[in-house]
Scaffold this active site. Structure first.
Site, PDB file in Angstrom:
ATOM      1  CG  HIS A 146       6.923   0.420  -0.533  1.00  0.00           C
ATOM      2  ND1 HIS A 146       8.163   1.736  -0.223  1.00  0.00           N
ATOM      3  CD2 HIS A 146       7.915  -0.946  -0.610  1.00  0.00           C
ATOM      4  CE1 HIS A 146       9.121   0.588   0.240  1.00  0.00           C
ATOM      5  NE2 HIS A 146       9.211  -0.380  -0.082  1.00  0.00           N
ATOM      6  NE  ARG A 153      -6.570  19.066  14.047  1.00  0.00           N
ATOM      7  CZ  ARG A 153      -5.680  18.524  14.683  1.00  0.00           C
ATOM      8  NH1 ARG A 153      -5.257  17.624  15.037  1.00  0.00           N
ATOM      9  NH2 ARG A 153      -5.009  19.436  15.294  1.00  0.00           N
ATOM     10  CG  ASN A 203       2.473   3.926  -0.868  1.00  0.00           C
ATOM     11  OD1 ASN A 203       2.437   4.798  -1.435  1.00  0.00           O
ATOM     12  ND2 ASN A 203       3.469   3.364   0.599  1.00  0.00           N
ATOM     13  CG  LEU A 227      -0.202  11.054   4.290  1.00  0.00           C
ATOM     14  CD1 LEU A 227      -2.057  10.501   3.301  1.00  0.00           C
ATOM     15  CD2 LEU A 227      -1.044  12.672   4.926  1.00  0.00           C
ATOM     16  N   GLY A 239       7.074  12.573 -10.768  1.00  0.00           N
ATOM     17  CA  GLY A 239       5.179  12.156 -10.902  1.00  0.00           C
ATOM     18  C   GLY A 239       5.464  11.124 -12.099  1.00  0.00           C
ATOM     19  CB  THR A 240       7.389   8.594 -13.326  1.00  0.00           C
ATOM     20  OG1 THR A 240       7.280   7.651 -12.759  1.00  0.00           O
ATOM     21  CG2 THR A 240       8.517   9.214 -13.664  1.00  0.00           C
ATOM     22  CG  ASN A 241       4.161   4.892  -9.487  1.00  0.00           C
ATOM     23  OD1 ASN A 241       3.574   4.599 -10.305  1.00  0.00           O
ATOM     24  ND2 ASN A 241       5.305   5.848  -9.350  1.00  0.00           N
TER      25      ASN A 241
HETATM   26  C1  GAR Z   1       8.594   5.130  -6.892  1.00  0.00           C
HETATM   27  O1  GAR Z   1       9.219   4.300  -7.157  1.00  0.00           O
HETATM   28  C2  GAR Z   1       7.467   5.217  -5.982  1.00  0.00           C
HETATM   29  O2  GAR Z   1       6.834   3.637  -5.711  1.00  0.00           O
HETATM   30  C3  GAR Z   1       8.269   5.437  -4.466  1.00  0.00           C
HETATM   31  O3  GAR Z   1       9.007   6.782  -5.133  1.00  0.00           O
HETATM   32  C4  GAR Z   1       9.171   6.763  -6.527  1.00  0.00           C
HETATM   33  C5  GAR Z   1       8.803   8.486  -6.912  1.00  0.00           C
HETATM   34  O4  GAR Z   1       8.497   8.065  -8.424  1.00  0.00           O
HETATM   35  N1  GAR Z   1       7.757   5.550  -3.815  1.00  0.00           N
HETATM   36  C6  GAR Z   1       7.922   5.309  -2.215  1.00  0.00           C
HETATM   37  O5  GAR Z   1       9.208   4.906  -2.351  1.00  0.00           O
HETATM   38  C7  GAR Z   1       7.098   5.564  -0.968  1.00  0.00           C
HETATM   39  N2  GAR Z   1       7.377   4.557   0.142  1.00  0.00           N
HETATM   40  P1  GAR Z   1       7.148   8.742  -9.234  1.00  0.00           P
HETATM   41  O6  GAR Z   1       7.329  10.590  -9.344  1.00  0.00           O
HETATM   42  O7  GAR Z   1       7.985   9.348 -10.856  1.00  0.00           O
HETATM   43  O8  GAR Z   1       6.141   8.583  -9.578  1.00  0.00           O
END
Ligand code: GAR
Length: 209
Positions: free
Chosen positions: A110, A71, A108, A94, A12-14
């Site tokens: 990426h 759903r 999203n 999804l 969950g850093t994002n």
């Molecule tokens: C992040 O690097 C995000 O870009 C990636 O997972 C990580 C989640 O980190 N997402 C994907 O690869 C989606 N295709 P977080 O939980 O610390 O935010």
């Protein structure tokens, strides 16, 4: 005010970057009203709790099929009057119906410069492993709208990040997060909530500042 749902599966850093931006007053005309986790052990849930945001768990394995999961999730988000869904490390796919229901309302993040190192199988650390295996000297992150094609939706923003000679996937992941993801994602969320993002018929995003 746009109600934002952040969907998570892991650290969950994002999510934290969005919550921090919100606390600074950098998310204009929107607020995170719920965090949905596909994993009951995700540390992201603790981050939500600390920020005083309700966190709920929705696991695919608790439903009869992927379609039923999608759903039920769509119905929950509609009941919460969610205007923007943010996939912040959400690792559950999804389906097309879900994506159509929320067309141009799902964002999203990426961890590569799409169209490199994206699509099925490219997620999390695997993306950085593939970039290092290929020997690219520049990688980065992409924030995009979500459609039924994995990582194929309209691109909102991208930022390049240098690959250094001694990088491991873990080190590269941290740099891409700090220098790109955590900057791009909150900014895109705010631009969306301010109504400043538009998508053309051919899938090109324009930003009005
Ligand atoms: C992040 O690097 C995000 O870009 C990636 O997972 C990580 C989640 O980190 N997402 C994907 O690869 C989606 N295709 P977080 O939980 O610390 O935010």
């Amino acid at each position: 005010m746009v109600n934002i749902a952040v969907l998570v599966s892991g650290g969950g850093t994002n999510l934290q970057a969005i919550l921090d931006a919100q606390a600074r007053g950098d998310i204009h005309n929107g607020r995170v009203s719920v965090v949905v986790s596909s994993n009951d052990k995700a540390y992201a849930l603790e981050r939500a709790k600390q920020a005083g945001v309700p966190g709920v768990v929705r696991r695919k394995k608790d439903y009869a099929s992927g379609a039923e999961y999608c759903r039920a999730l769509a119905q929950f988000l509609q009941e919460q009057d969610i205007g923007l869904i943010v996939l912040a490390g959400f690792m559950t796919v999804l389906d097309e119906e879900f994506c159509k229901n929320f067309e141009n309302r799902i964002i999203n993040v990426h961890p590569s410069l799409i169209p490199s190192f994206c699509g099925d199988g490219f997620y999390g650390l695997h993306v950085h492993e593939a970039a290092l295996e290929k020997g690219v000297k520049v990688t980065g992150a992409t924030v995009h709208f979500v459609n039924a094609i994995t990582d194929g939706g309209p691109i909102i923003a991208q930022k390049a990040v240098a690959v250094e000679p001694d990088d491991t996937p873990e080190i590269l992941q941290k740099r891409v997060m700090a220098q790109a993801e955590h900057i791009l994602l909150p900014r895109a969320v705010s631009l969306f909530c301010e109504g400043k993002l538009s998508v053309s018929d051919s899938g090109i995003v324009s930003i009005s500042e």
